[in-house]
Design a protein around this motif. Structure first.
Motif: not given
Length: 432
Positions: A171-196
């Motif tokens: 279970v993951c809630h966007w607003e419960a994830v610390p900002a540095p962790v969000k940025e790190s996760l987003l930086a590791r995901l390739p863009v084709d992982e985004v819906w659409g």
């Protein structure tokens, strides 16, 4: 004195997705499959369409043909199951019904995933996500992951994190994830992982230097709109937490209805194709009646195998029906318009029909001279009721009801029992 400002809780979106749905549905009634590499095969036991994590660890990819995997199945301990659509459909309905108890705002997005509108503080929403996860596992027997965020795109992204990162516990809630962790996760995901975002669009984004999800978040929405489309711009805004894709009410029908199957044994005669089309016409009638729809346009088609270089044929016909209808007699008769284009001796590998221009039943009553005298007799729903009670093939109209000689039907040689929809296939429980 100024009145105190009331903090209004903004609505959030929860995305719930069943993990490896087909494989999980198989395991729900066969615990011996837990921990073993498991794949579910496509129509006619062709190729892998679902892989358990253990099967993925063996390097098995979606689309790998079964005939190549079979020689090593025993060595790997690999278990294969034929597609059991009756079971999967019923498991899906149970999951969605259970999720609907937690929100009056439910959008069933596909057979194994749904969006829910939810409200609450971050800790309350995390607790709700864990509750839904636990209840589905306990009451239906399949595992789910939950992503919660202000937008659909972020909710799907959170679900992906919850599924692939054990620290979230499913279970993951966007607003419960610390900002540095969000940025790190987003930086590791390739863009084709985004819906659409996929395929050619990914390559075009790469040309602009956009390789990760974080790159897309930081992109200028106006530039993205000008170089791509408003749809891609909405994706950027959604990733920034700005809702652009609204929740949709569940629709009773679709813009089109397609019945199409590859044959396990080729159909080589006009009479054989007549039977195929008759059965498809009656199944389409039952589906339309179930959703309260009628069709105005019918397209019937057939095809030989693309690998038979010297014997290829792709006949099709498109008919405008006299009136919007779900009547099995009219639909079956309409499918037979394809028969003059069928050649005896050719090995047809596939056939189907497509219904378009769908309209709600009774939306507009025809003038009396043009009324269909069969429509009000409910023949389609009657056929479906009998089939549901006594099984497919127990009743049919004309050539669609002929018994025996049907060797073209879909091959499912490794199908598990339909545990929840057929009395004679109910699981047996023995107590010591």
């Amino acid at each position: 004195m100024p009145k105190p400002v009331l903090m209004r809780q903004m609505p959030q979106i929860a995305h719930v997705d069943v993990n490896c749905f087909y494989a999980s549905a198989e395991r729900a009634f066969d615990p011996s499959l837990e921990g073993r590499p498991l794949i579910v095969l496509s129509n006619n036991d062709g190729c892998a369409v679902t892989r358990s994590p253990e099967a993925k660890a063996l390097g098995i990819r979606t689309g790998d043909p079964w005939f190549k995997l079979a020689p090593r199945a025993e060595e790997w301990g690999l278990v294969a199951r034929s597609s059991n659509y009756e079971l999967y459909g019923d498991i899906s309905a149970r999951v969605m019904e259970l999720l609907g108890r937690h929100s009056a705002w439910l959008e069933v997005y596909s057979i194994d995933e749904a969006f829910l509108g939810v409200k609450g503080r971050p800790e309350e929403l995390l607790a709700l996500g864990r509750t839904m996860k636990a209840e589905v596992r306990r009451n239906v027997g399949v595992p789910v992951c939950v992503g919660i965020a202000p937008t659909k795109t972020l909710a799907k992204l959170c679900n992906k994190w919850a599924k692939n990162n054990a620290s979230f516990g499913g279970v993951c809630h966007w607003e419960a994830v610390p900002a540095p962790v969000k940025e790190s996760l987003l930086a590791r995901l390739p863009v084709d992982e985004v819906w659409g975002i996929a395929g050619r669009l990914t390559r075009r984004l790469n040309v602009l230097g956009i390789f990760t999800v974080l790159d897309l978040v930081r992109a200028d929405p106006v530039v993205i709109r000008d170089k791509f489309s408003v749809v891609v711009m909405r994706t950027v805004l959604e990733l920034r937490g700005i809702p652009c894709i609204p929740m949709e009410e569940a629709r009773l029908g679709r813009d089109q209805l397609i019945f199409s199957r590859s044959f396990s044994t080729p159909v080589t005669t006009v009479d054989g194709m007549r039977q195929v089309l008759s059965i498809y016409g009656q199944q389409a009638s039952a589906r339309l009646a179930k959703h309260g729809l009628q069709a105005k346009v019918l397209t019937a088609f057939a095809a030989t195998s693309p690998f038979r270089q010297h014997e290829q044929a792709y006949p099709s016909v498109c008919l405008s029906l006299p009136m919007p209808t779900a009547d099995p007699l009219l639909l079956t008769k309409a499918t037979h318009a394809l028969l003059p284009h069928i050649r005896n001796g050719l090995k047809y590998a596939k056939a189907g029909l497509m219904l378009t221009d769908l309209r709600p039943t009774g939306n507009q009553s025809p003038l009396e001279p043009f009324e269909n005298r069969h429509e009000e007799r409910g023949i389609g729903p009657l056929l479906e009721d009998v089939s549901r009670r006594f099984g497919r093939g127990s009743i049919g109209l004309g050539h669609g009801g002929i018994k025996g000689g049907v060797d073209w039907s879909m091959k499912r040689g490794m199908q598990s029992p339909r545990y929840t929809t057929h009395w004679d296939e109910l699981p047996l429980v023995k107590a010591a």
